[in-house]
Motif scaffolding. Structure first.
Motif, PDB file in Angstrom:
ATOM      1  N   ALA A 117     -20.486  49.428  44.578  1.00 17.70           N
ATOM      2  CA  ALA A 117     -20.841  49.828  43.212  1.00 17.70           C
ATOM      3  C   ALA A 117     -21.134  48.602  42.352  1.00 17.70           C
ATOM      4  O   ALA A 117     -22.043  48.618  41.511  1.00 17.70           O
ATOM      5  CB  ALA A 117     -19.708  50.651  42.596  1.00 17.70           C
ATOM      6  N   VAL A 118     -20.378  47.524  42.574  1.00 16.99           N
ATOM      7  CA  VAL A 118     -20.612  46.277  41.836  1.00 16.99           C
ATOM      8  C   VAL A 118     -21.962  45.679  42.231  1.00 16.99           C
ATOM      9  O   VAL A 118     -22.709  45.170  41.384  1.00 16.99           O
ATOM     10  CB  VAL A 118     -19.470  45.269  42.079  1.00 16.99           C
ATOM     11  N   PHE A 135     -30.008  34.137  50.934  1.00 19.43           N
ATOM     12  CA  PHE A 135     -29.423  35.409  50.519  1.00 19.43           C
ATOM     13  C   PHE A 135     -28.242  35.127  49.604  1.00 19.43           C
ATOM     14  O   PHE A 135     -27.408  34.272  49.899  1.00 19.43           O
ATOM     15  CB  PHE A 135     -28.959  36.209  51.746  1.00 19.43           C
ATOM     16  N   LYS A 136     -28.154  35.828  48.495  1.00 28.61           N
ATOM     17  CA  LYS A 136     -27.074  35.598  47.536  1.00 28.61           C
ATOM     18  C   LYS A 136     -25.854  36.446  47.886  1.00 28.61           C
ATOM     19  O   LYS A 136     -25.965  37.639  48.141  1.00 28.61           O
ATOM     20  CB  LYS A 136     -27.530  35.966  46.125  1.00 28.61           C
ATOM     21  N   THR A 137     -24.702  35.824  47.880  1.00 28.79           N
ATOM     22  CA  THR A 137     -23.457  36.569  48.039  1.00 28.79           C
ATOM     23  C   THR A 137     -23.144  37.283  46.724  1.00 28.79           C
ATOM     24  O   THR A 137     -23.670  36.939  45.660  1.00 28.79           O
ATOM     25  CB  THR A 137     -22.295  35.630  48.385  1.00 28.79           C
ATOM     26  N   LEU A 138     -22.261  38.268  46.796  1.00 35.39           N
ATOM     27  CA  LEU A 138     -21.853  38.954  45.568  1.00 35.39           C
ATOM     28  C   LEU A 138     -21.173  37.970  44.630  1.00 35.39           C
ATOM     29  O   LEU A 138     -21.338  38.044  43.407  1.00 35.39           O
ATOM     30  CB  LEU A 138     -20.920  40.121  45.892  1.00 35.39           C
ATOM     31  N   VAL A 159     -12.655  42.638  40.944  1.00 37.72           N
ATOM     32  CA  VAL A 159     -13.015  43.774  41.793  1.00 37.72           C
ATOM     33  C   VAL A 159     -13.573  43.282  43.127  1.00 37.72           C
ATOM     34  O   VAL A 159     -13.274  43.823  44.192  1.00 37.72           O
ATOM     35  CB  VAL A 159     -14.050  44.676  41.084  1.00 37.72           C
ATOM     36  N   LYS A 160     -14.372  42.220  43.064  1.00 33.54           N
ATOM     37  CA  LYS A 160     -14.949  41.669  44.289  1.00 33.54           C
ATOM     38  C   LYS A 160     -13.863  41.177  45.233  1.00 33.54           C
ATOM     39  O   LYS A 160     -13.921  41.420  46.447  1.00 33.54           O
ATOM     40  CB  LYS A 160     -15.898  40.516  43.952  1.00 33.54           C
TER      41      LYS A 160
END
Length: 217
Positions: A117-118, A135-138, A159-160
């Motif tokens: 969801a984030v 590629f970007k990590t969260l 949250v992550k």
């Protein structure tokens, strides 16, 4: 509520060392929402156990009793433990609903869906998943989001971390997932709930007019 003792549980009663806490039952039933104008029905199933309990009377004397414990494993449809702001993006709400369904079976699986969801929320706010050749990590996406919204970025980072723990069996509890839901709800209210802003606009208008403000014809 229908419940029935399992076959192995019945057989175990022949064991000389049998204890009531060995009893295991399955239950299933229907729950009905009592909110006005709702009446939604939810199917529920799970396990039912007997658990030893100790009670103290008015004189300070302790006694041993046994109580029943219901442990849900599935609810359909699973109610959301939070109320997302009405303007919350559909993909964000869909991931949260998926998490709500999983939370009774797997805290880890539910946490991963809250984390998803984030990810969707970052998409909605223009924080892309990739950069030229990478590629970007969260984590990096949240740090990019932090440049324009540090308060909500701090909440999403927590949250992550909970979502990351969901990638490891036993890494977090159901209560941890409920915490993640609460944090996401706070962010969604900060981003999409206009109630406070609308009320304050009325407050300023009334103060400026020193009285009621009539609607424009």
């Amino acid at each position: 509520m229908l419940n029935k003792e399992t076959g192995p549980s019945k057989t175990a009663q022949d064991d000389p060392s049998w204890d009531p806490e060995w009893i295991e039952r399955r239950f299933a039933g229907i729950l009905e929402c009592n909110f006005e104008n709702c009446g939604e029905l939810v199917a529920i199933l799970g396990n039912k156990y007997v658990q030893e309990q100790h009670e103290q009377d008015a004189y300070g004397q302790w006694s041993q009793t046994y109580g029943e414990v219901f442990r849900p494993l599935a609810l359909l449809p699973a109610p959301l433990p939070i109320r997302p702001a009405s303007d919350t993006p559909d993909l964000v709400k869909a991931a949260l609903r998926e998490a709500a369904g999983l939370i009774w079976q797997s805290a880890e699986g539910a946490a991963n869906q809250v984390r998803q969801a984030v990810e969707h929320l970052m998409d909605e706010h223009g924080v892309t998943k990739s950069a030229p050749g990478a590629f970007k990590t969260l984590d990096s996406r949240i740090k990019e989001f932090e440049l324009k919204d540090p308060k909500n970025a701090e909440i999403l980072l927590a949250v992550k971390w909970l979502g990351n723990s969901g990638s490891h069996a036993g890494g977090l509890t159901r209560d941890d997932v409920f915490d993640a839901f609460d944090m996401v709800e706070l962010v969604l209210n900060n981003l999409y709930d206009t109630t406070t802003a609308d009320i304050m606009a009325k407050v300023k208008a009334i103060n400026n007019h020193k009285g009621p403000v009539k609607p424009t014809p």
